[in-house]
Design a protein around this motif. Sequence first.
Motif, PDB file in Angstrom:
ATOM      1  N   HIS A  56       0.832  -1.196   0.000  1.00 26.66           N
ATOM      2  CA  HIS A  56       0.000   0.000   0.000  1.00 26.66           C
ATOM      3  C   HIS A  56       0.870   1.250   0.000  1.00 26.66           C
ATOM      4  O   HIS A  56       0.582   2.226  -0.699  1.00 26.66           O
ATOM      5  CB  HIS A  56      -0.909  -0.012   1.236  1.00 26.66           C
ATOM      6  N   MET A  57       1.975   1.207   0.749  1.00 32.15           N
ATOM      7  CA  MET A  57       2.882   2.352   0.826  1.00 32.15           C
ATOM      8  C   MET A  57       3.506   2.665  -0.525  1.00 32.15           C
ATOM      9  O   MET A  57       3.537   3.824  -0.956  1.00 32.15           O
ATOM     10  CB  MET A  57       3.973   2.068   1.860  1.00 32.15           C
ATOM     11  N   THR A  58       4.004   1.649  -1.222  1.00 28.78           N
ATOM     12  CA  THR A  58       4.642   1.899  -2.520  1.00 28.78           C
ATOM     13  C   THR A  58       3.627   2.301  -3.582  1.00 28.78           C
ATOM     14  O   THR A  58       3.957   3.010  -4.528  1.00 28.78           O
ATOM     15  CB  THR A  58       5.430   0.663  -3.000  1.00 28.78           C
ATOM     16  N   ASN A  59       2.386   1.851  -3.437  1.00 26.85           N
ATOM     17  CA  ASN A  59       1.348   2.235  -4.393  1.00 26.85           C
ATOM     18  C   ASN A  59       0.935   3.687  -4.225  1.00 26.85           C
ATOM     19  O   ASN A  59       0.618   4.370  -5.201  1.00 26.85           O
ATOM     20  CB  ASN A  59       0.122   1.323  -4.247  1.00 26.85           C
ATOM     21  N   ILE A  60       0.944   4.164  -2.982  1.00 28.43           N
ATOM     22  CA  ILE A  60       0.592   5.558  -2.721  1.00 28.43           C
ATOM     23  C   ILE A  60       1.727   6.491  -3.151  1.00 28.43           C
ATOM     24  O   ILE A  60       1.496   7.551  -3.739  1.00 28.43           O
ATOM     25  CB  ILE A  60       0.284   5.776  -1.229  1.00 28.43           C
ATOM     26  N   CYS A  61       2.964   6.086  -2.892  1.00 27.35           N
ATOM     27  CA  CYS A  61       4.128   6.944  -3.139  1.00 27.35           C
ATOM     28  C   CYS A  61       4.843   6.525  -4.421  1.00 27.35           C
ATOM     29  O   CYS A  61       5.602   5.548  -4.431  1.00 27.35           O
ATOM     30  CB  CYS A  61       5.093   6.877  -1.957  1.00 27.35           C
ATOM     31  N   GLN A  62       4.621   7.251  -5.464  1.00 30.85           N
ATOM     32  CA  GLN A  62       5.210   6.922  -6.759  1.00 30.85           C
ATOM     33  C   GLN A  62       6.732   6.953  -6.729  1.00 30.85           C
ATOM     34  O   GLN A  62       7.401   6.250  -7.481  1.00 30.85           O
ATOM     35  CB  GLN A  62       4.693   7.906  -7.827  1.00 30.85           C
ATOM     36  N   GLU A  63       7.292   7.763  -5.823  1.00 32.78           N
ATOM     37  CA  GLU A  63       8.745   7.868  -5.732  1.00 32.78           C
ATOM     38  C   GLU A  63       9.400   6.550  -5.309  1.00 32.78           C
ATOM     39  O   GLU A  63      10.607   6.359  -5.485  1.00 32.78           O
ATOM     40  CB  GLU A  63       9.136   8.953  -4.725  1.00 32.78           C
ATOM     41  N   LEU A  64       8.613   5.635  -4.734  1.00 34.81           N
ATOM     42  CA  LEU A  64       9.153   4.358  -4.278  1.00 34.81           C
ATOM     43  C   LEU A  64       9.065   3.265  -5.334  1.00 34.81           C
ATOM     44  O   LEU A  64       9.640   2.188  -5.173  1.00 34.81           O
ATOM     45  CB  LEU A  64       8.422   3.888  -3.015  1.00 34.81           C
ATOM     46  N   LYS A  65       8.354   3.519  -6.407  1.00 41.01           N
ATOM     47  CA  LYS A  65       8.111   2.490  -7.422  1.00 41.01           C
ATOM     48  C   LYS A  65       9.395   1.907  -7.990  1.00 41.01           C
ATOM     49  O   LYS A  65       9.495   0.706  -8.251  1.00 41.01           O
ATOM     50  CB  LYS A  65       7.261   3.068  -8.566  1.00 41.01           C
ATOM     51  N   GLU A  66      10.398   2.734  -8.208  1.00 35.09           N
ATOM     52  CA  GLU A  66      11.631   2.266  -8.844  1.00 35.09           C
ATOM     53  C   GLU A  66      12.391   1.271  -7.976  1.00 35.09           C
ATOM     54  O   GLU A  66      13.231   0.520  -8.468  1.00 35.09           O
ATOM     55  CB  GLU A  66      12.540   3.456  -9.170  1.00 35.09           C
ATOM     56  N   PHE A  67      12.068   1.233  -6.669  1.00 38.67           N
ATOM     57  CA  PHE A  67      12.766   0.314  -5.767  1.00 38.67           C
ATOM     58  C   PHE A  67      12.062  -1.037  -5.643  1.00 38.67           C
ATOM     59  O   PHE A  67      12.628  -1.982  -5.112  1.00 38.67           O
ATOM     60  CB  PHE A  67      12.900   0.943  -4.374  1.00 38.67           C
ATOM     61  N   VAL A  68      10.814  -1.115  -6.119  1.00 36.33           N
ATOM     62  CA  VAL A  68      10.056  -2.366  -6.005  1.00 36.33           C
ATOM     63  C   VAL A  68      10.612  -3.395  -6.970  1.00 36.33           C
ATOM     64  O   VAL A  68      10.667  -3.180  -8.176  1.00 36.33           O
ATOM     65  CB  VAL A  68       8.556  -2.127  -6.270  1.00 36.33           C
ATOM     66  N   SER A  69      11.061  -4.522  -6.431  1.00 36.56           N
ATOM     67  CA  SER A  69      11.702  -5.541  -7.264  1.00 36.56           C
ATOM     68  C   SER A  69      11.744  -6.858  -6.511  1.00 36.56           C
ATOM     69  O   SER A  69      11.692  -6.890  -5.277  1.00 36.56           O
ATOM     70  CB  SER A  69      13.134  -5.102  -7.624  1.00 36.56           C
ATOM     71  N   ASP A  70      11.821  -7.973  -7.254  1.00 37.01           N
ATOM     72  CA  ASP A  70      11.989  -9.283  -6.622  1.00 37.01           C
ATOM     73  C   ASP A  70      13.462  -9.692  -6.586  1.00 37.01           C
ATOM     74  O   ASP A  70      13.804 -10.834  -6.294  1.00 37.01           O
ATOM     75  CB  ASP A  70      11.144 -10.347  -7.313  1.00 37.01           C
ATOM     76  N   THR A  71      14.342  -8.745  -6.906  1.00 33.57           N
ATOM     77  CA  THR A  71      15.785  -8.954  -6.776  1.00 33.57           C
ATOM     78  C   THR A  71      16.373  -7.805  -5.963  1.00 33.57           C
ATOM     79  O   THR A  71      15.719  -6.778  -5.743  1.00 33.57           O
ATOM     80  CB  THR A  71      16.484  -9.012  -8.148  1.00 33.57           C
ATOM     81  N   ASP A  72      17.599  -7.957  -5.509  1.00 36.87           N
ATOM     82  CA  ASP A  72      18.226  -6.940  -4.678  1.00 36.87           C
ATOM     83  C   ASP A  72      18.407  -5.621  -5.420  1.00 36.87           C
ATOM     84  O   ASP A  72      18.774  -5.594  -6.603  1.00 36.87           O
ATOM     85  CB  ASP A  72      19.593  -7.428  -4.191  1.00 36.87           C
ATOM     86  N   VAL A  73      18.151  -4.531  -4.696  1.00 43.06           N
ATOM     87  CA  VAL A  73      18.294  -3.181  -5.222  1.00 43.06           C
ATOM     88  C   VAL A  73      19.286  -2.432  -4.328  1.00 43.06           C
ATOM     89  O   VAL A  73      19.279  -2.591  -3.100  1.00 43.06           O
ATOM     90  CB  VAL A  73      16.935  -2.447  -5.227  1.00 43.06           C
ATOM     91  N   ASP A  74      20.155  -1.624  -4.951  1.00 40.32           N
ATOM     92  CA  ASP A  74      21.162  -0.877  -4.193  1.00 40.32           C
ATOM     93  C   ASP A  74      20.521   0.119  -3.228  1.00 40.32           C
ATOM     94  O   ASP A  74      19.451   0.690  -3.498  1.00 40.32           O
ATOM     95  CB  ASP A  74      22.085  -0.115  -5.142  1.00 40.32           C
TER      96      ASP A  74
END
Length: 288
Positions: A56-74
């Motif tokens: 819900h948090m990432t859906n509300i905040c578009q700025e977080l979308k780029e971090f959503v992944s099923d692999t590791d993100v820096d």
Amino acid sequence: SQCIANTGKKPDNICNLKITGRLNSVDFEFIRNNMTVLQGLNLDDVITCGMVSESHMTNICQELKEFVSDTDVDNVLPDMALKGKLSLKHLLLPKNLKIVGKESLSDLELAYNSTLVIPNSVIALDDNALKNLANCSIEMPDSLIAIGSNAMANQTARYDIKLPATLKYIGEAAFMNSQKATGQFNLPTDIEYIGPRAFDYFGDNLTGEIIIPKALTIVPDYAFSAMDFANALEISLHANIEEIGTGAFCRYGSGWNGTTYRDVAYTINNSIQWPSKLKKIGDYAFEG
């Protein structure tokens, strides 16, 4: 773990450690489980790698979308990275950290004279990120966009509750039962979501006022119940509010362990302007 082995030192003999390079969830699991006497950890020059799940948090905040992944993100501190590492007393977080993962710093008991600095690069504290953090002081960043559910809940850590202007999301029970926070309480004007019990049983002699942001048309259940304000509390409700939830501003809070009356020193100002679109006021909304 191999780097430590190459030094010839035994992990369970290391008291203070500075790390450079990259760390993922496997590395943090090694630190949690094998460095039994570790007291000081310097991660200033580390790049952490973790995953952010869609929520819900990432859906509300578009700025977080780029971090959503099923692999590791820096620059994501992995979920449960240092959870419950009770030997740890001093911690320096990575200077380029972006997201503090779920439960990654929960259940820590840092030293009373230490300050946990959340870097100004951090934009999100995920669910339960710092829940149950004890003893230390916290220096909050000016860069936060989102604070997840229970992220700062049930703490005895001390900090100034200055919510940054960038903040858009405060999850359910985000600050619930954290009674050492002080300072001036003001909600940023651009907040788009506040969850139930967000500030339930929160604060210590706070100043300031509660001004409901324009984007919110519902004041959630127990969102501001049993907050500890030092003086008469001003509440401003804008014209488009349609619903005030159960116990929204009451002096009864959960106290984490069940419904409890909190004898806080404030009265609600009688000059509240009732919203023209208001349809419902929940039980006990202004009780006490």
